[in-house]
Every structure is written in C-alpha cells, then in structure tokens.
Write a protein that holds these residues in place. Structure first.
Motif, PDB file in Angstrom:
ATOM      1  N   SER A 138      10.218  -3.180  -2.187  1.00  0.00           N
ATOM      2  CA  SER A 138      11.263  -2.392  -2.854  1.00  0.00           C
ATOM      3  C   SER A 138      11.875  -1.334  -1.946  1.00  0.00           C
ATOM      4  CB  SER A 138      10.691  -1.726  -4.108  1.00  0.00           C
ATOM      5  OG  SER A 138       9.651  -0.818  -3.771  1.00  0.00           O
ATOM      6  N   ARG A 139      11.422  -1.288  -0.690  1.00  0.00           N
ATOM      7  CA  ARG A 139      11.909  -0.322   0.317  1.00  0.00           C
ATOM      8  C   ARG A 139      11.566   1.116  -0.039  1.00  0.00           C
ATOM      9  NH1 ARG A 139      15.428  -3.444   3.547  1.00  0.00           N
ATOM     10  NH2 ARG A 139      16.193  -5.296   2.469  1.00  0.00           N
ATOM     11  N   LYS A 140      10.517   1.323  -0.832  1.00  0.00           N
ATOM     12  CA  LYS A 140      10.078   2.681  -1.130  1.00  0.00           C
ATOM     13  C   LYS A 140       9.291   3.277   0.033  1.00  0.00           C
ATOM     14  CE  LYS A 140      10.005   2.166  -6.151  1.00  0.00           C
ATOM     15  NZ  LYS A 140       9.178   2.165  -7.388  1.00  0.00           N
ATOM     16  N   ILE A 141       8.738   2.432   0.888  1.00  0.00           N
ATOM     17  CA  ILE A 141       8.163   2.882   2.147  1.00  0.00           C
ATOM     18  C   ILE A 141       8.761   2.050   3.272  1.00  0.00           C
ATOM     19  CG2 ILE A 141       5.997   3.697   1.123  1.00  0.00           C
ATOM     20  CD1 ILE A 141       4.637   1.175   2.188  1.00  0.00           C
ATOM     21  N   ASP A 142       8.747   2.617   4.480  1.00  0.00           N
ATOM     22  CA  ASP A 142       9.287   1.912   5.642  1.00  0.00           C
ATOM     23  C   ASP A 142       8.231   1.098   6.370  1.00  0.00           C
ATOM     24  OD1 ASP A 142      12.014   3.074   5.617  1.00  0.00           O
ATOM     25  OD2 ASP A 142      10.941   4.951   5.974  1.00  0.00           O
ATOM     26  N   ILE A 143       6.990   1.575   6.313  1.00  0.00           N
ATOM     27  CA  ILE A 143       5.904   0.932   7.057  1.00  0.00           C
ATOM     28  C   ILE A 143       4.596   1.227   6.340  1.00  0.00           C
ATOM     29  CG2 ILE A 143       5.477   2.895   8.599  1.00  0.00           C
ATOM     30  CD1 ILE A 143       5.144   0.786  10.885  1.00  0.00           C
ATOM     31  N   GLY A 144       3.655   0.327   6.449  1.00  0.00           N
ATOM     32  CA  GLY A 144       2.362   0.520   5.810  1.00  0.00           C
ATOM     33  C   GLY A 144       1.226   0.224   6.762  1.00  0.00           C
ATOM     34  N   LEU A 145       0.112   0.915   6.550  1.00  0.00           N
ATOM     35  CA  LEU A 145      -1.137   0.637   7.260  1.00  0.00           C
ATOM     36  C   LEU A 145      -2.089   0.105   6.205  1.00  0.00           C
ATOM     37  CD1 LEU A 145      -2.801   0.768   9.857  1.00  0.00           C
ATOM     38  CD2 LEU A 145      -3.372   3.144   9.303  1.00  0.00           C
ATOM     39  N   LEU A 146      -2.301  -1.194   6.218  1.00  0.00           N
ATOM     40  CA  LEU A 146      -3.002  -1.849   5.125  1.00  0.00           C
ATOM     41  C   LEU A 146      -3.832  -3.019   5.635  1.00  0.00           C
ATOM     42  CD1 LEU A 146      -0.499  -4.125   3.180  1.00  0.00           C
ATOM     43  CD2 LEU A 146       0.145  -2.934   5.267  1.00  0.00           C
ATOM     44  N   PRO A 147      -4.752  -3.510   4.805  1.00  0.00           N
ATOM     45  CA  PRO A 147      -5.601  -4.607   5.261  1.00  0.00           C
ATOM     46  C   PRO A 147      -4.826  -5.902   5.425  1.00  0.00           C
ATOM     47  CG  PRO A 147      -6.584  -3.441   3.388  1.00  0.00           C
ATOM     48  CD  PRO A 147      -5.164  -2.981   3.495  1.00  0.00           C
ATOM     49  N   GLY A 148      -5.141  -6.625   6.493  1.00  0.00           N
ATOM     50  CA  GLY A 148      -4.602  -7.958   6.673  1.00  0.00           C
ATOM     51  C   GLY A 148      -5.502  -8.960   5.955  1.00  0.00           C
ATOM     52  N   PRO A 149      -5.075 -10.196   5.837  1.00  0.00           N
ATOM     53  CA  PRO A 149      -3.812 -10.731   6.360  1.00  0.00           C
ATOM     54  C   PRO A 149      -2.628 -10.380   5.462  1.00  0.00           C
ATOM     55  CG  PRO A 149      -5.054 -12.455   5.245  1.00  0.00           C
ATOM     56  CD  PRO A 149      -5.935 -11.250   5.244  1.00  0.00           C
ATOM     57  N   ILE A 150      -1.433 -10.377   6.070  1.00  0.00           N
ATOM     58  CA  ILE A 150      -0.207 -10.084   5.355  1.00  0.00           C
ATOM     59  C   ILE A 150       0.416 -11.397   4.881  1.00  0.00           C
ATOM     60  CG2 ILE A 150       2.101  -9.080   5.555  1.00  0.00           C
ATOM     61  CD1 ILE A 150      -0.171  -7.062   5.603  1.00  0.00           C
ATOM     62  N   PRO A 151       0.827 -11.477   3.633  1.00  0.00           N
ATOM     63  CA  PRO A 151       1.432 -12.728   3.154  1.00  0.00           C
ATOM     64  C   PRO A 151       2.714 -13.053   3.898  1.00  0.00           C
ATOM     65  CG  PRO A 151       1.730 -10.950   1.555  1.00  0.00           C
ATOM     66  CD  PRO A 151       0.766 -10.444   2.588  1.00  0.00           C
ATOM     67  N   PRO A 152       2.996 -14.324   4.142  1.00  0.00           N
ATOM     68  CA  PRO A 152       4.228 -14.693   4.848  1.00  0.00           C
ATOM     69  C   PRO A 152       5.454 -14.353   4.007  1.00  0.00           C
ATOM     70  CG  PRO A 152       3.161 -16.637   3.928  1.00  0.00           C
ATOM     71  CD  PRO A 152       2.204 -15.497   3.715  1.00  0.00           C
ATOM     72  N   GLY A 153       6.561 -14.123   4.717  1.00  0.00           N
ATOM     73  CA  GLY A 153       7.795 -13.806   3.997  1.00  0.00           C
ATOM     74  C   GLY A 153       8.641 -12.831   4.765  1.00  0.00           C
ATOM     75  N   ASP A 154       8.917 -11.679   4.139  1.00  0.00           N
ATOM     76  CA  ASP A 154       9.883 -10.731   4.684  1.00  0.00           C
ATOM     77  C   ASP A 154       9.268  -9.682   5.604  1.00  0.00           C
ATOM     78  OD1 ASP A 154      11.873 -11.959   3.193  1.00  0.00           O
ATOM     79  OD2 ASP A 154      11.534 -10.662   1.453  1.00  0.00           O
ATOM     80  N   LEU A 155       7.953  -9.757   5.866  1.00  0.00           N
ATOM     81  CA  LEU A 155       7.291  -8.698   6.612  1.00  0.00           C
ATOM     82  C   LEU A 155       6.867  -9.152   8.003  1.00  0.00           C
ATOM     83  CD1 LEU A 155       4.935  -7.195   3.864  1.00  0.00           C
ATOM     84  CD2 LEU A 155       7.262  -6.505   4.461  1.00  0.00           C
ATOM     85  N   ASP A 156       6.950  -8.231   8.954  1.00  0.00           N
ATOM     86  CA  ASP A 156       6.325  -8.370  10.264  1.00  0.00           C
ATOM     87  C   ASP A 156       5.119  -7.450  10.301  1.00  0.00           C
ATOM     88  OD1 ASP A 156       7.654 -10.296  11.707  1.00  0.00           O
ATOM     89  OD2 ASP A 156       9.219  -8.926  12.401  1.00  0.00           O
ATOM     90  N   CYS A 157       4.176  -7.728  11.194  1.00  0.00           N
ATOM     91  CA  CYS A 157       2.996  -6.877  11.264  1.00  0.00           C
ATOM     92  C   CYS A 157       2.421  -6.881  12.675  1.00  0.00           C
ATOM     93  CB  CYS A 157       1.931  -7.307  10.256  1.00  0.00           C
ATOM     94  SG  CYS A 157       1.235  -8.947  10.550  1.00  0.00           S
ATOM     95  N   ALA A 158       1.589  -5.885  12.932  1.00  0.00           N
ATOM     96  CA  ALA A 158       0.885  -5.767  14.206  1.00  0.00           C
ATOM     97  C   ALA A 158      -0.502  -5.232  13.930  1.00  0.00           C
ATOM     98  CB  ALA A 158       1.637  -4.837  15.162  1.00  0.00           C
ATOM     99  N   ALA A 159      -1.514  -5.816  14.581  1.00  0.00           N
ATOM    100  CA  ALA A 159      -2.895  -5.365  14.381  1.00  0.00           C
ATOM    101  C   ALA A 159      -3.046  -3.922  14.846  1.00  0.00           C
ATOM    102  CB  ALA A 159      -3.849  -6.274  15.151  1.00  0.00           C
ATOM    103  N   PHE A 160      -3.835  -3.154  14.102  1.00  0.00           N
ATOM    104  CA  PHE A 160      -4.087  -1.768  14.488  1.00  0.00           C
ATOM    105  C   PHE A 160      -5.578  -1.504  14.710  1.00  0.00           C
ATOM    106  CE2 PHE A 160      -4.780   2.787  13.553  1.00  0.00           C
ATOM    107  CZ  PHE A 160      -4.006   3.315  14.572  1.00  0.00           C
ATOM    108  N   ALA A 161      -6.428  -1.911  13.792  1.00  0.00           N
ATOM    109  CA  ALA A 161      -7.880  -1.671  13.940  1.00  0.00           C
ATOM    110  C   ALA A 161      -8.647  -2.811  13.291  1.00  0.00           C
ATOM    111  CB  ALA A 161      -8.267  -0.343  13.310  1.00  0.00           C
ATOM    112  N   THR A 162      -9.678  -3.280  13.958  1.00  0.00           N
ATOM    113  CA  THR A 162     -10.504  -4.374  13.447  1.00  0.00           C
ATOM    114  C   THR A 162     -11.976  -4.057  13.705  1.00  0.00           C
ATOM    115  OG1 THR A 162      -8.768  -5.982  13.956  1.00  0.00           O
ATOM    116  CG2 THR A 162     -10.974  -6.847  13.529  1.00  0.00           C
ATOM    117  N   ALA A 163     -12.805  -4.255  12.693  1.00  0.00           N
ATOM    118  CA  ALA A 163     -14.253  -4.048  12.841  1.00  0.00           C
ATOM    119  C   ALA A 163     -14.956  -4.736  11.680  1.00  0.00           C
ATOM    120  CB  ALA A 163     -14.599  -2.561  12.864  1.00  0.00           C
ATOM    121  N   HIS A 164     -16.215  -5.078  11.888  1.00  0.00           N
ATOM    122  CA  HIS A 164     -17.008  -5.609  10.798  1.00  0.00           C
ATOM    123  C   HIS A 164     -17.426  -4.469   9.870  1.00  0.00           C
ATOM    124  CE1 HIS A 164     -17.433  -9.257  13.322  1.00  0.00           C
ATOM    125  NE2 HIS A 164     -17.537  -9.855  12.142  1.00  0.00           N
ATOM    126  N   LEU A 165     -17.681  -4.832   8.629  1.00  0.00           N
ATOM    127  CA  LEU A 165     -18.167  -3.844   7.673  1.00  0.00           C
ATOM    128  C   LEU A 165     -19.620  -3.494   7.988  1.00  0.00           C
ATOM    129  CD1 LEU A 165     -16.740  -5.329   4.331  1.00  0.00           C
ATOM    130  CD2 LEU A 165     -15.723  -3.589   5.822  1.00  0.00           C
TER     131      LEU A 165
END
Length: 301
Positions: A138-165
């Motif tokens: 809805s364009r209420k935010i410009d960018i998000g920091l959220l868990p991957g994977p990102i669903p295919p479609g209108d978004l691009d993404c870049a990995a930021f942090a990865t670790a096991h629980l």
C-alpha cells in the motif's frame, strides 16, 4: 516571471552598470539591456534611470530588489534540494522493522546511516512480517527489514542478517547445564512462542524443526513481542528459540542462551522494497545496509 531576467536585474542593481553586470553574467551588454527592458514591460514600470553611462534604481526598482534576491535564493535552494534528492542525500524514508531487529541490528544500521546522510529523515515503525508486506504493497512504508523469504511479485530484496536460532532458557533450567543442545533434548519441554495469528517466521522454523524430530512443541504461553517472550522465559514459564543477534552480554533478563546444533533452516532478515519505488534516498540506505551487514558479528555461544 523569467528567473533569468531577475538575475540580470539583480546584477545590474549590484553593479549599477550594464557592461560590468554583463561581464559578471558572462554575456554581452546588449543581452542584459534587452532582458531588463522585457522585465520592465512585464512589471509595467521602469526599474532603472539611465543617464548616459550612469545607472540608478528607480523607486520601484529599489522596492522589488529584496524580493528578487529572495527569488534567486529560493531558486538556488530548489536546485540544491533537487540535486540532493537525485544523489539520495536528502529526503524521507518510512522504514518498517520486526521487533527482534532492535537487538543488535537496527541500532548500527540507523546510526551509520544518520552519520553519512544526516539530511535524510528516517521514520521508523515496528511492524510484523505480514504488516510490513501489506504496508509495502500500500506504499505506507518505503522499505522493510523483515524475515525472508519474500513472496515473488512487486518486491525486491537484499539479505541483511542470517543466523540459526538459539535456545533461550531460564537460568537454572536443567538443559542450561549443557553447552550445546539438540532438538531431541527440547522434546517435552514447555515453550513460549509467538501466537499462530502473528505468522512469525521464527515459529515456522521452530515448528518445522520440531516436526523433523518427530515432536510438537508444548506451548504454555504466547506473546506478541520478543522482549515479552524473553521476560516469560526469565519468569520460568518455558523456553523459546530466538535469533542469535538477540543474545547480548548486557542481557536484562536472567536467561541462559545455548546453541542448538541440529537445526537445518537458518533465520534470515532481509531488506525489501517495491521494484517501482521512486524514492532515491533508498539507494543510499541500501548501500549503507550492505556495508553494515558485512560487518555484523553475533555473540559466540
């Protein structure tokens, strides 16, 4: 009103000489004279008195001179603002993040970005993964920091942090006596987790890891925020699994953290944004995020 004519007018007012004004503007004197004449026709009155080589401002010229200087200054500010926007050094970014990013990830990212781009305003909002995806749509935010994977479609993404629980246990819990744990050792233990309605990626990984070892977690308490889950662990109400960056030497809760050695799926946070975003400041944020991501270090268990 032609800004070029305004500039010529101010130059002649400063020099009180058409030739010197022309030199300062790197044009010929007739061009300046012609533009001043057109400006006078436009405003409907003479702006200069001309007596041979002598030039002086009329009363009307003196009165509009401050306004003309202000117009030129405003035009310069517009130019600078536009150039800064193109360069991504100014602007406004609405930035969503999941709450566990507060622990060791978001602070260095925001701190570094503000140091390099102080004229870009960051508007931060703590949002769940689903809420961020909806807000990006809805364009209420410009960018998000959220868990991957990102669903295919209108978004691009870049990995930021990865670790096991890692397992978070109450101090004094029997499993805290072990330096490392396996998933089988967690079978039968009481868990505190996010509710299923939150659609947490952490819960998805926990449930899948437990299922791969032929058990389901016995959930005794639920909470919507990471710090609340840790408080419940601190209270002895169960254990939970958290991203490794949540572990802190300055942990306010009385909790023991232990690695779980046989997890197959890591937990990943990515930066996601719309492919059709026109916010040029995002380029600057993504550049800084890439640098910060490369320097992240998580506590060793």
């Amino acid at each position: 009103m032609d800004l070029r004519r305004i500039r010529y007018f101010v130059a002649v007012a400063d020099h009180l000489h058409f030739g010197r004004a022309a030199d300062s503007m790197n044009v010929v004197a007739p061009a300046v004279s012609q533009q001043i004449k057109r400006l006078e026709e436009e405003v409907g009155t003479r702006l200069f008195e001309r007596r041979g080589s002598s030039v002086s401002l009329t009363d009307a010229g003196r009165q509009i001179l401050p306004e003309c200087r202000a117009l030129i200054a405003q035009a310069e500010e517009v130019r600078k603002t536009a150039q800064a926007a193109i360069a991504g050094t100014s602007g406004h970014i609405k930035f969503g993040f999941v709450d566990n990013a507060i622990c060791g990830l978001l602070p260095p990212l925001v701190r570094t970005f503000r140091a390099h781009f102080p004229d870009v305003e960051l508007e931060l909002a703590s949002l769940s993964r689903l809420d961020q995806l909806a807000a990006l749509e809805s364009r209420k935010i410009d960018i998000g920091l959220l868990p991957g994977p990102i669903p295919p479609g209108d978004l691009d993404c870049a990995a930021f942090a990865t670790a096991h629980l890692v397992a978070a246990l109450p101090q004094g819990h029997k499993l805290a006596a072990h330096n490392r744990l396996t998933m089988d050792m967690l079978a039968g233990e009481e868990f505190v987790l996010f509710p299923s309605s939150v659609r947490s990626r952490i819960v998805e990984i926990v449930l899948a890891s437990c299922a791969s070892h032929s058990f389901s977690p016995r959930v005794t308490q639920e909470a919507n925020q990471m710090h609340t889950l840790l408080a419940l662990v601190d209270a002895g109400l169960g254990l939970t699994l958290v991203p490794q960056w949540v572990v802190s030497p300055n942990q306010i809760h009385n909790i023991a953290f232990r690695s779980v050695v046989d997890q197959s799926t890591p937990y990943e946070l990515v930066l996601a944004w719309r492919k059709d975003s026109s916010n040029l400041a995002l380029d600057s944020l993504r550049t800084v995020a890439k640098e910060v991501s490369a320097e992240l270090e998580f506590p060793t268990l």
